[in-house]
Design a protein around this motif. Structure first.
Motif, short mmCIF file in Angstrom:
data_model
loop_
_atom_site.label_atom_id
_atom_site.label_comp_id
_atom_site.label_asym_id
_atom_site.label_seq_id
_atom_site.Cartn_x
_atom_site.Cartn_y
_atom_site.Cartn_z
N VAL A 71 9.02 34.37 1.39
CA VAL A 71 8.59 33.69 0.18
C VAL A 71 7.70 34.74 -0.64
CG1 VAL A 71 7.54 32.02 -1.40
CG2 VAL A 71 8.54 31.27 0.68
N ASP A 75 7.53 33.43 -6.48
CA ASP A 75 8.36 32.30 -6.17
C ASP A 75 7.23 31.10 -5.84
OD1 ASP A 75 10.98 33.19 -6.70
OD2 ASP A 75 11.07 33.92 -4.57
N VAL A 76 6.07 31.46 -6.03
CA VAL A 76 4.91 30.43 -5.86
C VAL A 76 4.21 30.20 -7.06
CG1 VAL A 76 2.96 30.12 -4.45
CG2 VAL A 76 4.59 31.38 -3.45
N GLU A 77 3.88 28.89 -7.22
CA GLU A 77 2.92 28.45 -8.19
C GLU A 77 1.75 27.46 -7.63
OE1 GLU A 77 3.28 25.35 -12.15
OE2 GLU A 77 4.92 26.60 -11.41
N GLN A 88 3.25 24.86 -4.91
CA GLN A 88 4.76 24.81 -4.81
C GLN A 88 5.51 25.90 -5.18
OE1 GLN A 88 5.28 21.81 -8.07
NE2 GLN A 88 4.63 23.19 -9.50
N GLY A 89 6.74 25.90 -4.84
CA GLY A 89 7.55 27.32 -4.69
C GLY A 89 9.10 26.87 -4.20
N GLU A 90 9.71 28.02 -3.81
CA GLU A 90 11.12 27.97 -3.26
C GLU A 90 11.19 29.34 -2.24
OE1 GLU A 90 15.40 27.60 -4.56
OE2 GLU A 90 14.17 27.72 -5.99
N THR A 111 13.18 24.02 -1.92
CA THR A 111 11.76 23.93 -2.68
C THR A 111 10.94 23.33 -1.73
OG1 THR A 111 12.50 21.94 -3.61
CG2 THR A 111 12.87 24.02 -4.77
N ARG A 113 6.46 21.74 -1.85
CA ARG A 113 5.44 21.38 -2.49
C ARG A 113 4.33 20.70 -1.56
NH1 ARG A 113 4.72 19.37 -8.31
NH2 ARG A 113 2.97 17.79 -8.20
#
Length: 168
Positions: A71, A75-77, A88-90, A111, A113
């Motif tokens: 990852v 792609d990470v929040e 969260q991310g993907e 995804t 979370r």
């Protein structure tokens, strides 16, 4: 002439396991946790995944460590609101080549979370996050705790409390 068939005691277990896996996928999709991924047979299956994490406490901060191999940082929040830390991310499926045929895909993609409740005495403005070698580390500093206050016990009943509140 009677035909004899050999009984396989594990056939029932395999079919039950397949049914449970199918129900888990449907349940995950119904709960909004499903992700599309390519299975070994070439058909898309629904899988939910959540990365493994550890939470440790130091004298000055909480440290949240999350395994996110493959990852990227973009792609990470990460959000922190009302004591709830949300990551969260993907993770993208990296092998979209039509030249490859997969026999087994066990790693999860799509995804994810994770939400963690942290104590209220943290400094939300100073949370720091780094990702290196597939490991995300989130440092949540603790706020300086209020010093204990000693309360003087005075003799008297409710009249004394009412009198002191009138003079204040």
């Amino acid at each position: 002439m009677a035909t004899r068939t050999r009984w396989d005691p594990f056939e029932d277990l395999r079919s039950a396991q397949d049914e449970i896996a199918q129900m888990n996928g449907m349940l995950a999709q119904a709960l909004g946790q499903g992700d599309r991924q390519q299975g070994g047979s070439g058909r898309a299956t629904t899988m939910a995944w959540a990365p493994a994490l550890d939470i440790s406490e130091r004298k000055d901060a909480y440290l949240v460590t999350i395994e996110l191999p493959g990852v990227e940082a973009d792609d990470v929040e990460i959000t922190f609101e009302d004591g709830l830390l949300t990551i969260q991310g993907e993770r993208h499926f990296a092998h979209d080549s039509s030249e490859q045929h997969f026999h087994r895909v066990e790693r999860r993609y799509g995804t994810f979370r994770r939400s963690i409740t942290l104590p209220a005495h943290v400094m939300a403005d100073e949370v720091e996050a780094t990702i290196e070698d597939g490991v995300l580390r989130i440092l949540v500093p603790k706020a300086e705790e209020a010093k204990p206050k000693r309360i003087q016990v005075n003799p008297g009943g409710m009249e004394a409390i009412a009198a002191s509140s009138r003079t204040s």
